[in-house]
Design an enzyme around this catalytic site. Sequence first.
Site, PDB file in Angstrom:
ATOM      1  CD  GLU A 107      32.540 105.999  93.960  1.00 61.37           C
ATOM      2  OE1 GLU A 107      32.327 105.402  93.797  1.00 61.37           O
ATOM      3  OE2 GLU A 107      31.630 107.041  93.743  1.00 61.37           O
ATOM      4  CD  GLU A 127      32.112 104.516  88.273  1.00 60.63           C
ATOM      5  OE1 GLU A 127      33.061 105.228  87.420  1.00 60.63           O
ATOM      6  OE2 GLU A 127      32.204 104.475  89.304  1.00 60.63           O
TER       7      GLU A 127
END
Length: 252
Positions: A107, A127
């Site tokens: 990210e 995740e």
Amino acid sequence: MIGYEVSEGVARITLRRPEKRNAVSDALLAALAGAVARAQSEARALVIAGEGPAFCAGLDLSEHRAREAAEVFWHSRGWHAALGSIARGRIPAIAAIHGACVGGGLELAAACHLRVADASAFFALPEGSRGIFVGGGATVRVARLVGASRMADMMLTGRVVDASTAERWGLVNHLAGPGEAPGTALETAAKAAAVPALTTLGILEALPRIQDMASEDGLFVESLVAALAQTGPEARERLAAFLDRGQGKVRG
Ligand code: 1HE
């Protein structure tokens, strides 16, 4: 936890938590945001790299363990603010990636305007397998770079993407030789820093917004930015340099 130096108009920000693979604790996120804010006024481009064997292992999972739902929400909004200061900053940011670039590390890389990686780089969104979710902007920025379908694949299957695949997917802009991601990123940053201010403004401010607009609105904004940039003093000077003296010829 953060290295910061400016040389010839380019700020170099280094994540310095190698023993934890540059996992982003709250303190590291705050220090990163502080360094990015400083670079906005002290430099014309910035490079973000990681010290040690990895670019960034993402969120510091040891801090995450004890959070309530509302805390996770605001924590994610804190990431959006910190990474947004890169993506919506006034100077181009280039990620120099080697080793792991996973979860929040990806990210962070996606919040930069360009990504340079060497062959040791690998990308993943663990995740999914950890039963959590992305929270640092991946659904917007990573999905825009690689497409929602590839991002879903990475989250659902834990797929690890190597550097050459990442380049093919449009996630990585430039591949560097072994150990050369920071050097190549600095060279790339020097080129970006030399682009005149009004053109940079168009690339950083207008281009991403136009992607969210209807086509006709986007074309209208494009023309406005062209009118602004093309009548600026640097454009006049550089166009004359080419037409009168042949400077800045494009070479294949
Ligand atoms: C960490 C973290 C971390 C390493 N939080 N401590 N990110 C992840 O799920 C990635 C988790 N990390 C890994 O899969 C691997 O550590 C790596 C592939 C990144 C690197 O592997 P390696 O073999 O080089 O290092 P290591 O031995 O696994 O890790 C070295 C130390 O760093 C070890 O601690 P030690 O005290 O036992 O030495 C690890 O525990 C520690 N470490 N990664 C905390 N992430 C805004 S929301 C974003 C959501 C996410 O980012 S979720 C994805 C999190």
